[in-house]
Design a protein around this motif. Sequence first.
Motif, PDB file in Angstrom:
ATOM      1  N   LEU A 250     -30.856 -45.219 -12.317  1.00  0.00           N
ATOM      2  CA  LEU A 250     -31.044 -46.602 -11.884  1.00  0.00           C
ATOM      3  C   LEU A 250     -29.974 -47.513 -12.466  1.00  0.00           C
ATOM      4  O   LEU A 250     -29.476 -48.426 -11.785  1.00  0.00           O
ATOM      5  N   GLY A 251     -29.604 -47.257 -13.723  1.00  0.00           N
ATOM      6  CA  GLY A 251     -28.562 -48.060 -14.337  1.00  0.00           C
ATOM      7  C   GLY A 251     -27.228 -47.888 -13.646  1.00  0.00           C
ATOM      8  O   GLY A 251     -26.504 -48.869 -13.389  1.00  0.00           O
TER       9      GLY A 251
ATOM     10  N   ALA B 210     -27.247 -49.548 -10.205  1.00  0.00           N
ATOM     11  CA  ALA B 210     -27.182 -51.008 -10.350  1.00  0.00           C
ATOM     12  C   ALA B 210     -25.769 -51.465 -10.710  1.00  0.00           C
ATOM     13  O   ALA B 210     -25.272 -52.466 -10.174  1.00  0.00           O
TER      14      ALA B 210
ATOM     15  N   TYR C 105     -23.555 -51.109  -7.652  1.00  0.00           N
ATOM     16  CA  TYR C 105     -23.901 -52.159  -6.687  1.00  0.00           C
ATOM     17  C   TYR C 105     -23.218 -53.469  -7.081  1.00  0.00           C
ATOM     18  O   TYR C 105     -22.569 -54.127  -6.250  1.00  0.00           O
ATOM     19  N   ALA C 106     -23.358 -53.842  -8.350  1.00  0.00           N
ATOM     20  CA  ALA C 106     -22.737 -55.075  -8.830  1.00  0.00           C
ATOM     21  C   ALA C 106     -21.214 -54.983  -8.778  1.00  0.00           C
ATOM     22  O   ALA C 106     -20.530 -55.953  -8.413  1.00  0.00           O
TER      23      ALA C 106
ATOM     24  N   VAL D  71     -29.343 -47.029  -3.153  1.00  0.00           N
ATOM     25  CA  VAL D  71     -30.423 -47.934  -3.547  1.00  0.00           C
ATOM     26  C   VAL D  71     -31.679 -47.613  -2.741  1.00  0.00           C
ATOM     27  O   VAL D  71     -32.801 -47.600  -3.276  1.00  0.00           O
TER      28      VAL D  71
ATOM     29  N   ALA E 149     -40.332 -52.947  -8.834  1.00  0.00           N
ATOM     30  CA  ALA E 149     -39.002 -52.350  -8.733  1.00  0.00           C
ATOM     31  C   ALA E 149     -38.663 -52.037  -7.278  1.00  0.00           C
ATOM     32  O   ALA E 149     -37.509 -52.179  -6.849  1.00  0.00           O
TER      33      ALA E 149
ATOM     34  N   ALA F  66     -35.437 -53.403  -5.226  1.00  0.00           N
ATOM     35  CA  ALA F  66     -34.468 -52.473  -4.655  1.00  0.00           C
ATOM     36  C   ALA F  66     -34.459 -52.541  -3.134  1.00  0.00           C
ATOM     37  O   ALA F  66     -33.394 -52.614  -2.507  1.00  0.00           O
TER      38      ALA F  66
ATOM     39  N   GLY G 297     -32.518 -55.819  -2.497  1.00  0.00           N
ATOM     40  CA  GLY G 297     -31.277 -55.057  -2.635  1.00  0.00           C
ATOM     41  C   GLY G 297     -30.617 -54.680  -1.325  1.00  0.00           C
ATOM     42  O   GLY G 297     -29.401 -54.849  -1.157  1.00  0.00           O
TER      43      GLY G 297
ATOM     44  N   HIS H 290     -32.278 -61.824   0.593  1.00  0.00           N
ATOM     45  CA  HIS H 290     -31.227 -60.815   0.727  1.00  0.00           C
ATOM     46  C   HIS H 290     -30.208 -61.226   1.768  1.00  0.00           C
ATOM     47  O   HIS H 290     -28.992 -61.195   1.505  1.00  0.00           O
TER      48      HIS H 290
END
Length: 351
Positions: free
Chosen positions: A42-43, A46, A49-50, A79, A101, A105, A109, A204
């Motif tokens: 997940l980290g 993420a 994605y960023a 994701v 979560a 997501a 997301g 979103h």
Amino acid sequence: MSSSTIDAADQETRGSDFARLSRRITEAGLLDRRPVYYALRLGLVAVLYAAGWAAFVVVGDSWYQLLIGAFLAVIFAQVALVAHDLAHRQVFRSRRTSEIAGWLAGNLGVGMSYGWWMDKHTRHHANPNHEDHDPDVSPNVLVWSTKQAAASRGVARYIGRWQAFLFFPLLTLEGLNLHVSSFRALGKPSLKHRGLEATLLVAHFVLYFAAVFAVLPLGKGLLFVALHQAIFGVYLGCTFAPNHKGMPMLTGDQRPDFLRRQVLTSRDVKGGLVVDIALGGLNYQIEHHLFPSMPTPNLRRAQPIVRAYCAELEIPYHETGLYDSYAQALRHMHAAGAPLRVRGASVTPAQ
């Protein structure tokens, strides 16, 4: 498979087969949580994605943004795969934590209603490849059997004739279909937390389009969106297509016991670590359908146990390569649409 071969007494006798397999899996510790794995996964997703959106801002008004769009499409799909694991409560024990979560997501997301998708996917797991109960084989645009071809009308009847050739081009619209279906679900009272889901979905798309058109002029922005959504749709479709398409279809009162219902309608896909990552562990589809809450990294370890158990019971266990899985799916689709290619012929549903 004929419904006459699976009577009630036979199902009752076979009902304990899954229980014995479940004990073996539990004793091997394969249903235990994997917090370190999911923290890393997940980290990483993420961060990527960023990083993708940060690169989008830094690159600015450039045709190189098409490469950024392709990268972000892949990350969006990853994701969505994380949201899939959250829906099955593979990540957190708490249902509430999984929901929160999942909303972040799915809805925020990638613009996918978490509640809508979870309901749809739960019904699929209960009756995989069943024409009457599995929403994933409902004849909306494509037909999955000659029975469905017989009842098809309009677009589905036209596309069904050549659907095997149109399948991958149509996947470019799968991302759009996912977004539209998510918004349509907001109008259904059965969807829980509609207000929250609607707020996150709107957020979103407001943020998405604001970012795109703040950086890119209209023409490039539209091209970026089209490419990004097309690749996102193709990736998602290629992730789920190998799992059941081309495997036996059930209809009417055909309902084998749980073990056989899941194994006979699913296929595993070989390919090693690269395929494991690309498909998010869904290449172990048989094991996933038997144990939906099993953490993704444990599916590989469960496979030899499940395969050996199926051999003991003489239950066919289907595993193939990635490209062959697509070929099998396309051959099935072409055969399902065959009656529609015979001009003037009446379509006789398959028994």
